[in-house]
Design a protein around this motif. Structure first.
Motif, PDB file in Angstrom:
ATOM      1  N   GLY A 107      -8.939  61.115  12.576  1.00 23.91           N
ATOM      2  CA  GLY A 107      -8.195  60.002  11.990  1.00 23.91           C
ATOM      3  C   GLY A 107      -8.681  58.626  12.406  1.00 23.91           C
ATOM      4  O   GLY A 107      -8.030  57.625  12.132  1.00 23.91           O
ATOM      5  N   ALA A 108      -9.822  58.557  13.059  1.00 23.24           N
ATOM      6  CA  ALA A 108     -10.356  57.273  13.534  1.00 23.24           C
ATOM      7  C   ALA A 108     -11.061  56.550  12.396  1.00 23.24           C
ATOM      8  O   ALA A 108     -12.280  56.589  12.266  1.00 23.24           O
ATOM      9  CB  ALA A 108     -11.303  57.499  14.707  1.00 23.24           C
ATOM     10  N   ASP A 109     -10.268  55.908  11.558  1.00 26.93           N
ATOM     11  CA  ASP A 109     -10.800  55.200  10.393  1.00 26.93           C
ATOM     12  C   ASP A 109     -11.050  53.740  10.713  1.00 26.93           C
ATOM     13  O   ASP A 109     -10.385  53.156  11.571  1.00 26.93           O
ATOM     14  CB  ASP A 109      -9.818  55.302   9.224  1.00 26.93           C
ATOM     15  CG  ASP A 109      -9.606  56.750   8.788  1.00 26.93           C
ATOM     16  OD1 ASP A 109     -10.594  57.504   8.757  1.00 26.93           O
ATOM     17  OD2 ASP A 109      -8.459  57.106   8.504  1.00 26.93           O
ATOM     18  N   SER A 110     -11.989  53.145   9.983  1.00 28.58           N
ATOM     19  CA  SER A 110     -12.295  51.736  10.204  1.00 28.58           C
ATOM     20  C   SER A 110     -11.164  50.866   9.684  1.00 28.58           C
ATOM     21  O   SER A 110     -10.288  51.308   8.959  1.00 28.58           O
ATOM     22  CB  SER A 110     -13.606  51.368   9.510  1.00 28.58           C
ATOM     23  OG  SER A 110     -13.479  51.548   8.108  1.00 28.58           O
ATOM     24  N   GLY A 111     -11.187  49.660  10.079  1.00 33.25           N
ATOM     25  CA  GLY A 111     -10.177  48.696   9.680  1.00 33.25           C
ATOM     26  C   GLY A 111      -9.600  48.038  10.908  1.00 33.25           C
ATOM     27  O   GLY A 111      -9.406  48.685  11.943  1.00 33.25           O
ATOM     28  N   PRO A 112      -9.315  46.748  10.807  1.00 36.06           N
ATOM     29  CA  PRO A 112      -8.849  46.020  11.990  1.00 36.06           C
ATOM     30  C   PRO A 112      -7.544  46.568  12.567  1.00 36.06           C
ATOM     31  O   PRO A 112      -7.358  46.572  13.776  1.00 36.06           O
ATOM     32  CB  PRO A 112      -8.676  44.581  11.503  1.00 36.06           C
ATOM     33  CG  PRO A 112      -8.898  44.593  10.038  1.00 36.06           C
ATOM     34  CD  PRO A 112      -9.465  45.906   9.644  1.00 36.06           C
ATOM     35  N   GLU A 113      -6.656  47.059  11.709  1.00 36.86           N
ATOM     36  CA  GLU A 113      -5.383  47.582  12.213  1.00 36.86           C
ATOM     37  C   GLU A 113      -5.609  48.838  13.050  1.00 36.86           C
ATOM     38  O   GLU A 113      -4.990  49.018  14.098  1.00 36.86           O
ATOM     39  CB  GLU A 113      -4.409  47.890  11.068  1.00 36.86           C
ATOM     40  CG  GLU A 113      -4.028  46.688  10.244  1.00 36.86           C
ATOM     41  CD  GLU A 113      -5.036  46.372   9.134  1.00 36.86           C
ATOM     42  OE1 GLU A 113      -5.830  47.263   8.755  1.00 36.86           O
ATOM     43  OE2 GLU A 113      -5.044  45.212   8.678  1.00 36.86           O
ATOM     44  N   ALA A 114      -6.488  49.721  12.582  1.00 34.51           N
ATOM     45  CA  ALA A 114      -6.771  50.959  13.312  1.00 34.51           C
ATOM     46  C   ALA A 114      -7.413  50.661  14.666  1.00 34.51           C
ATOM     47  O   ALA A 114      -7.091  51.300  15.667  1.00 34.51           O
ATOM     48  CB  ALA A 114      -7.672  51.866  12.482  1.00 34.51           C
ATOM     49  N   VAL A 115      -8.316  49.686  14.686  1.00 37.78           N
ATOM     50  CA  VAL A 115      -8.981  49.308  15.932  1.00 37.78           C
ATOM     51  C   VAL A 115      -7.973  48.697  16.893  1.00 37.78           C
ATOM     52  O   VAL A 115      -7.911  49.074  18.071  1.00 37.78           O
ATOM     53  CB  VAL A 115     -10.160  48.346  15.652  1.00 37.78           C
ATOM     54  CG1 VAL A 115     -10.722  47.786  16.945  1.00 37.78           C
ATOM     55  CG2 VAL A 115     -11.242  49.055  14.843  1.00 37.78           C
ATOM     56  N   GLU A 116      -7.160  47.775  16.401  1.00 32.92           N
ATOM     57  CA  GLU A 116      -6.137  47.143  17.250  1.00 32.92           C
ATOM     58  C   GLU A 116      -5.153  48.169  17.785  1.00 32.92           C
ATOM     59  O   GLU A 116      -4.779  48.115  18.965  1.00 32.92           O
ATOM     60  CB  GLU A 116      -5.392  46.061  16.471  1.00 32.92           C
ATOM     61  CG  GLU A 116      -6.201  44.812  16.229  1.00 32.92           C
ATOM     62  CD  GLU A 116      -5.459  43.793  15.367  1.00 32.92           C
ATOM     63  OE1 GLU A 116      -4.209  43.742  15.436  1.00 32.92           O
ATOM     64  OE2 GLU A 116      -6.142  43.063  14.636  1.00 32.92           O
ATOM     65  N   GLU A 117      -4.716  49.090  16.930  1.00 31.82           N
ATOM     66  CA  GLU A 117      -3.768  50.119  17.356  1.00 31.82           C
ATOM     67  C   GLU A 117      -4.368  50.989  18.461  1.00 31.82           C
ATOM     68  O   GLU A 117      -3.698  51.297  19.455  1.00 31.82           O
ATOM     69  CB  GLU A 117      -3.375  51.000  16.168  1.00 31.82           C
ATOM     70  CG  GLU A 117      -2.454  52.144  16.553  1.00 31.82           C
ATOM     71  CD  GLU A 117      -2.233  53.151  15.434  1.00 31.82           C
ATOM     72  OE1 GLU A 117      -1.245  53.899  15.528  1.00 31.82           O
ATOM     73  OE2 GLU A 117      -3.057  53.222  14.491  1.00 31.82           O
ATOM     74  N   ALA A 118      -5.614  51.387  18.307  1.00 29.15           N
ATOM     75  CA  ALA A 118      -6.250  52.240  19.304  1.00 29.15           C
ATOM     76  C   ALA A 118      -6.386  51.531  20.643  1.00 29.15           C
ATOM     77  O   ALA A 118      -6.046  52.088  21.688  1.00 29.15           O
ATOM     78  CB  ALA A 118      -7.622  52.699  18.805  1.00 29.15           C
TER      79      ALA A 118
END
Length: 183
Positions: A107-118
């Motif tokens: 589920g490690a998809d690109s996108g600023p929200e995914a990066v910030e959440e991780a």
């Protein structure tokens, strides 16, 4: 990004600029264990420095391994050992589940929200782990289905090993993204 071959001597972080590996080389056991774990965590951050969407770039098919997946995975690992096992909190993984055990990577998809959440999840788990380790006896125990009874001492050693192994993966992933090696 394109990769540019360089000699390894050109790309290592200069010692005076490298904030890692500043922990004690002598002293008590807790300082050493906590220091080595902090160094490994800092290495993961360094491997990911300067990247955003590229963090989700996969290694090679069919693998779903990515730097973002490693951050998500290590957030869940920190959470499992420190919150769930040692602190005995009801702390389900953030990125995987029994129904989706590889969700941290898949589920490690690109996108600023995914990066910030991780990164937010990882930092929250590291902060909790640091507070817990600072205030608990190294002999405090918890029970894990995989290992049985474990102590804080064992968990700290295991976490150093976990990060060291995954930082090796991160070396290769980062080199694949932009040719950066030795950081």
């Amino acid at each position: 990004m394109t990769t540019t071959p360089r000699s390894r001597a050109e790309i290592f972080v200069r010692a005076e600029e490298d904030g890692r590996f500043r922990g004690p080389a002598t002293g008590d056991e807790r300082q050493m264990l906590v220091g080595f774990l902090a160094d490994q965590r800092a290495t993961l951050e360094l491997k990911c420095t300067g990247l955003d969407a590229e963090l989700s770039r996969r290694s090679v098919e069919p693998s779903t391994l990515s730097l973002l997946g490693l951050v998500r995975h290590l957030a869940d690992v920190e959470r499992h050992w420190f919150r769930e096992i040692l602190a005995r909190q009801d702390a389900a993984p953030r990125f995987s589940s029994p129904a989706d055990p590889d969700g941290d990577f898949d589920g490690a998809d690109s996108g600023p929200e995914a990066v910030e959440e991780a990164w937010a999840a990882w930092r929250a788990e590291v902060e909790f782990a640091d507070r817990f380790a600072a205030g608990a006896s190294l002999d405090i125990e918890g029970h894990d289905a995989w290992r049985g009874t474990v102590s804080l001492r064992w968990v700290l050693i295991h976490m150093i090993e976990e990060y060291a192994r995954h930082n090796g993966h991160a070396d290769l992933l980062r080199e694949r993204i932009d040719g950066a090696i030795g950081i």
